[in-house]
Design a protein around this motif. Sequence first.
Motif, mmCIF file in Angstrom:
data_model
loop_
_atom_site.group_PDB
_atom_site.id
_atom_site.type_symbol
_atom_site.label_atom_id
_atom_site.label_comp_id
_atom_site.label_asym_id
_atom_site.label_seq_id
_atom_site.Cartn_x
_atom_site.Cartn_y
_atom_site.Cartn_z
ATOM 1 N N LEU A 42 -14.483 5.829 24.881
ATOM 2 C CA LEU A 42 -15.130 6.561 23.811
ATOM 3 C C LEU A 42 -14.121 6.422 22.313
ATOM 4 O O LEU A 42 -13.498 5.275 22.690
ATOM 5 C CB LEU A 42 -14.561 8.221 24.177
ATOM 6 C CG LEU A 42 -15.425 8.334 25.500
ATOM 7 C CD1 LEU A 42 -15.052 10.084 25.869
ATOM 8 C CD2 LEU A 42 -16.887 8.567 25.401
ATOM 9 N N ASP A 43 -14.183 7.225 21.650
ATOM 10 C CA ASP A 43 -13.579 6.712 20.006
ATOM 11 C C ASP A 43 -12.142 6.973 20.260
ATOM 12 O O ASP A 43 -11.398 6.501 19.477
ATOM 13 C CB ASP A 43 -14.157 7.669 19.096
ATOM 14 C CG ASP A 43 -15.642 6.861 18.868
ATOM 15 O OD1 ASP A 43 -16.052 5.665 19.058
ATOM 16 O OD2 ASP A 43 -16.636 7.626 18.258
ATOM 17 N N ARG A 92 -18.810 -0.918 35.952
ATOM 18 C CA ARG A 92 -18.892 -0.236 37.266
ATOM 19 C C ARG A 92 -17.915 1.043 37.526
ATOM 20 O O ARG A 92 -18.207 2.009 38.049
ATOM 21 C CB ARG A 92 -18.593 -1.348 38.205
ATOM 22 C CG ARG A 92 -18.697 -0.721 39.629
ATOM 23 C CD ARG A 92 -18.622 -1.873 40.607
ATOM 24 N NE ARG A 92 -18.321 -1.722 41.990
ATOM 25 C CZ ARG A 92 -18.063 -2.383 43.006
ATOM 26 N NH1 ARG A 92 -17.911 -3.544 42.832
ATOM 27 N NH2 ARG A 92 -17.769 -1.931 44.176
ATOM 28 N N PHE A 93 -16.668 1.012 36.778
ATOM 29 C CA PHE A 93 -15.609 1.882 37.182
ATOM 30 C C PHE A 93 -15.177 2.456 35.715
ATOM 31 O O PHE A 93 -14.165 3.304 35.766
ATOM 32 C CB PHE A 93 -14.472 0.980 37.584
ATOM 33 C CG PHE A 93 -14.445 0.242 38.986
ATOM 34 C CD1 PHE A 93 -14.342 1.293 40.107
ATOM 35 C CD2 PHE A 93 -14.822 -0.718 39.158
ATOM 36 C CE1 PHE A 93 -14.626 0.800 41.320
ATOM 37 C CE2 PHE A 93 -15.018 -1.541 40.572
ATOM 38 C CZ PHE A 93 -14.814 -0.716 41.665
ATOM 39 N N GLY A 94 -15.941 2.607 34.736
ATOM 40 C CA GLY A 94 -15.909 3.545 33.801
ATOM 41 C C GLY A 94 -14.774 3.017 32.877
ATOM 42 O O GLY A 94 -14.119 3.916 32.290
ATOM 43 N N GLY A 139 -8.204 -10.731 30.540
ATOM 44 C CA GLY A 139 -8.724 -9.453 30.135
ATOM 45 C C GLY A 139 -8.070 -8.254 30.507
ATOM 46 O O GLY A 139 -7.248 -8.397 31.165
ATOM 47 N N ALA A 140 -8.694 -7.186 30.130
ATOM 48 C CA ALA A 140 -7.892 -5.909 30.455
ATOM 49 C C ALA A 140 -8.920 -4.981 30.518
ATOM 50 O O ALA A 140 -10.096 -4.952 29.930
ATOM 51 C CB ALA A 140 -7.166 -5.426 29.353
ATOM 52 N N LEU A 141 -8.567 -3.863 31.431
ATOM 53 C CA LEU A 141 -9.656 -2.637 31.477
ATOM 54 C C LEU A 141 -9.025 -1.439 30.972
ATOM 55 O O LEU A 141 -7.714 -1.040 31.249
ATOM 56 C CB LEU A 141 -10.039 -2.284 32.777
ATOM 57 C CG LEU A 141 -10.862 -3.422 33.456
ATOM 58 C CD1 LEU A 141 -10.742 -3.156 35.284
ATOM 59 C CD2 LEU A 141 -12.285 -3.697 33.072
ATOM 60 N N LEU A 142 -9.398 -0.708 29.791
ATOM 61 C CA LEU A 142 -9.091 0.385 29.349
ATOM 62 C C LEU A 142 -9.585 1.624 29.678
ATOM 63 O O LEU A 142 -10.821 1.717 29.550
ATOM 64 C CB LEU A 142 -9.192 0.286 27.929
ATOM 65 C CG LEU A 142 -8.687 -0.741 26.907
ATOM 66 C CD1 LEU A 142 -8.950 -1.236 25.571
ATOM 67 C CD2 LEU A 142 -7.104 -0.615 27.128
ATOM 68 N N PHE A 143 -8.942 2.675 30.080
ATOM 69 C CA PHE A 143 -9.312 3.884 30.619
ATOM 70 C C PHE A 143 -9.062 5.223 29.845
ATOM 71 O O PHE A 143 -8.181 5.189 29.328
ATOM 72 C CB PHE A 143 -8.856 4.131 32.161
ATOM 73 C CG PHE A 143 -9.332 3.085 33.244
ATOM 74 C CD1 PHE A 143 -10.254 3.279 33.992
ATOM 75 C CD2 PHE A 143 -8.568 1.768 33.184
ATOM 76 C CE1 PHE A 143 -10.734 2.463 34.953
ATOM 77 C CE2 PHE A 143 -8.898 0.959 34.220
ATOM 78 C CZ PHE A 143 -9.961 1.032 35.179
#
Length: 232
Positions: A42-43, A92-94, A139-143
């Motif tokens: 989201l923002d 896939r994992f939001g 890379g990275a995943l931001l939750f």
Amino acid sequence: MIAGVSGSPGVDEIDAALAVHGLALRGGFNFSGEDAAPPGMLDDPARCVLLVGNAGAAHWPHFHQWRSRQRQDIENPLDTWCREVIGAVGTRFGARAVSPSDKPYLPFQQWAIRAEGLKPSPVGILMHPQYGLWHAYRGALLFDVVLELAEASAPVHLCDDCPDKPCLKACPVRAHSAAGFDYQGCLAHVRSSAGGDCMTGGCLDRNACPHGADYRYPADMQAFHMRAFART
């Protein structure tokens, strides 16, 4: 499970989804209120980041298989593949997937230091107690949510017990020194006829490091990265 990432519902599944492509979670942490966190899905600022990368060349066959199905003139193919793979896992994992090559640049090295407790080697690459210099963050995943993550312990910094520092002595133009990295000097050398060994076998300073030899990148992978560097 990668050190620094455990105990959270879904984290094992994320790691397994990446492992199918030879990638892995490389630690993570929850942002504090004092951090300038980038946006998540989201923002609003993200609440957590999980680093994604490779240890050794586990990803290399998967990348090659993908590469064989693409047009040969594709620009930055490894970045493109990583974006595709990590982006699909993020969806896939939001999570929002980001890349080290995204602009404006995100502080990937600072994130990695915080996530895995590593320190830079004399050649600038973070020294890993198991992989040596043969690893990378792709890379990275931001939750948007806080995850329950284990605190990263501070591993032994192998460079502290390496008095000879062979990584500062192998390069013929002394590109790495206590003063830092001579980017232009290195680039000029690898582009010259004298830089053939570097172009075909990889950075001589990096290869001189004795640590993590079991994870050393194969020659074709090192040559791929040197060709990309020479084009910069």
